[in-house]
Design an enzyme around this catalytic site. Sequence first.
Site, PDB file in Angstrom:
ATOM      1  N   GLU A  14      -5.442  -4.933  10.940  1.00  0.00           N
ATOM      2  CA  GLU A  14      -4.314  -3.442  11.445  1.00  0.00           C
ATOM      3  C   GLU A  14      -4.393  -3.529  12.303  1.00  0.00           C
ATOM      4  O   GLU A  14      -5.366  -2.022  12.319  1.00  0.00           O
ATOM      5  CB  GLU A  14      -4.254  -2.733   9.445  1.00  0.00           C
ATOM      6  CG  GLU A  14      -3.732  -3.576   8.608  1.00  0.00           C
ATOM      7  CD  GLU A  14      -3.175  -2.111   7.185  1.00  0.00           C
ATOM      8  OE1 GLU A  14      -1.974  -2.932   7.065  1.00  0.00           O
ATOM      9  OE2 GLU A  14      -4.228  -1.484   7.459  1.00  0.00           O
ATOM     10  N   HIS A  30      -9.209   1.478   5.088  1.00  0.00           N
ATOM     11  CA  HIS A  30      -7.974   1.322   5.540  1.00  0.00           C
ATOM     12  C   HIS A  30      -8.088   2.590   6.724  1.00  0.00           C
ATOM     13  O   HIS A  30      -9.123   3.474   6.745  1.00  0.00           O
ATOM     14  CB  HIS A  30      -6.790   2.303   4.632  1.00  0.00           C
ATOM     15  CG  HIS A  30      -5.311   2.026   5.298  1.00  0.00           C
ATOM     16  ND1 HIS A  30      -5.245   2.712   5.859  1.00  0.00           N
ATOM     17  CD2 HIS A  30      -4.352   0.776   5.132  1.00  0.00           C
ATOM     18  CE1 HIS A  30      -4.043   2.633   6.609  1.00  0.00           C
ATOM     19  NE2 HIS A  30      -4.052   0.764   6.270  1.00  0.00           N
ATOM     20  N   GLY A  57       2.986   1.950  10.802  1.00  0.00           N
ATOM     21  CA  GLY A  57       3.625   2.962  10.165  1.00  0.00           C
ATOM     22  C   GLY A  57       4.772   3.479  11.805  1.00  0.00           C
ATOM     23  O   GLY A  57       4.859   4.940  11.409  1.00  0.00           O
ATOM     24  N   GLU A  64      -6.374   4.551   7.878  1.00  0.00           N
ATOM     25  CA  GLU A  64      -6.256   6.547   7.709  1.00  0.00           C
ATOM     26  C   GLU A  64      -7.636   6.665   6.950  1.00  0.00           C
ATOM     27  O   GLU A  64      -8.540   8.139   7.044  1.00  0.00           O
ATOM     28  CB  GLU A  64      -5.387   6.287   6.078  1.00  0.00           C
ATOM     29  CG  GLU A  64      -3.850   6.504   7.551  1.00  0.00           C
ATOM     30  CD  GLU A  64      -2.155   5.453   6.694  1.00  0.00           C
ATOM     31  OE1 GLU A  64      -2.212   5.383   5.572  1.00  0.00           O
ATOM     32  OE2 GLU A  64      -2.141   5.174   7.734  1.00  0.00           O
ATOM     33  N   ASN A 106       0.844  -1.649   0.233  1.00  0.00           N
ATOM     34  CA  ASN A 106       0.196   0.080   0.163  1.00  0.00           C
ATOM     35  C   ASN A 106       0.949   0.852   0.109  1.00  0.00           C
ATOM     36  O   ASN A 106       1.268   1.436   1.145  1.00  0.00           O
ATOM     37  CB  ASN A 106      -0.831  -0.192   1.004  1.00  0.00           C
ATOM     38  CG  ASN A 106      -1.693   1.278   1.573  1.00  0.00           C
ATOM     39  OD1 ASN A 106      -1.687   2.422   0.785  1.00  0.00           O
ATOM     40  ND2 ASN A 106      -2.071   1.332   3.126  1.00  0.00           N
ATOM     41  N   LYS A 109       0.104   4.286   0.119  1.00  0.00           N
ATOM     42  CA  LYS A 109      -0.457   5.501   0.760  1.00  0.00           C
ATOM     43  C   LYS A 109      -0.483   6.927  -0.481  1.00  0.00           C
ATOM     44  O   LYS A 109      -0.650   6.736  -1.684  1.00  0.00           O
ATOM     45  CB  LYS A 109       0.004   5.251   1.892  1.00  0.00           C
ATOM     46  CG  LYS A 109      -0.194   3.929   2.821  1.00  0.00           C
ATOM     47  CD  LYS A 109       0.334   4.799   4.627  1.00  0.00           C
ATOM     48  CE  LYS A 109       0.018   3.274   4.393  1.00  0.00           C
ATOM     49  NZ  LYS A 109       0.112   3.861   6.173  1.00  0.00           N
ATOM     50  N   SER A 155       3.634  -2.270  10.291  1.00  0.00           N
ATOM     51  CA  SER A 155       5.403  -2.319  10.537  1.00  0.00           C
ATOM     52  C   SER A 155       5.684  -3.720  10.297  1.00  0.00           C
ATOM     53  O   SER A 155       6.841  -3.949  11.193  1.00  0.00           O
ATOM     54  CB  SER A 155       5.471  -1.705  11.747  1.00  0.00           C
ATOM     55  OG  SER A 155       4.722  -0.205  12.065  1.00  0.00           O
TER      56      SER A 155
END
Length: 257
Positions: A173, A103, A179, A105, A16, A18, A219
Amino acid sequence: MPAKSTVKPKPLVAGNWKMNGARASLNEITVMGLAYDADLRRNVDLLICPPSPLLYPAATTALGTGIAIGGQDSSEKISGAHTGDVSPSMVLDAGGSMVILGHSERRTDHNEKDTLIEHKACAAIATGLVVIICVGETRAEREAGRALAVVRRQLRGSIPRSANAQNLVIAYEPVWAIGTGLTPTAADVAEVHLAIRTDLKKLLGKQQGEMVRILYGGSVKPSNAKELLSVDNVNGALVGGASLKAADFMAIAETYR
Ligand code: PGA
């Protein structure tokens, strides 16, 4: 005791990107393709999800490499006056075969809720895309002992009726692992993935539920891939930062050689 099923879904390592990358980054896909030999192709599927302006050139670059290309989101609507949105048929038309939905985000930045994600998944599946639905708890939810409840609620709320093992992938996730360099313990991953597997069997029936790929994301790096990917019911990874460089992404994929 009934015999344990030995058929397992083929692993998928998905990248991904992003909101990262430019046309120059497409060379990473070329390099990935060169390392994705017949042996590795037999053992693991690979997918790269670039930002939408790069979808078409990425799909062109990936032609013949065996690497699939996917979107990072697609609309619940089919077409029309929806400025800035991308429809599932546009992803398909650009050469994408899969799309990431829900996701964390997007859940945070765009306030996406389970019902919307279910509508998006429904539209994407109807268009012929494979959907990767993301679920995962926040740090506060884990500390409050609510990780499993949150993940199960997201699952039940966002998987459409049209889903099956061919058109659905789940990515677990944990939001706090994305991250940050932090990862859950193998035991925690195993616990959540087993709960997801159990619920998938209830929602889709035993046979379909067994064959849905459940990815771990958050991660994942070359240094921890082996440990995380060998956990029961982990059928691959959704990789953010480490998918931007061919060397890191392929080192993760190599786990399956
Ligand atoms: P990360 O992101 O690998 O950079 O933690 C994973 C993701 O958000 O899909």
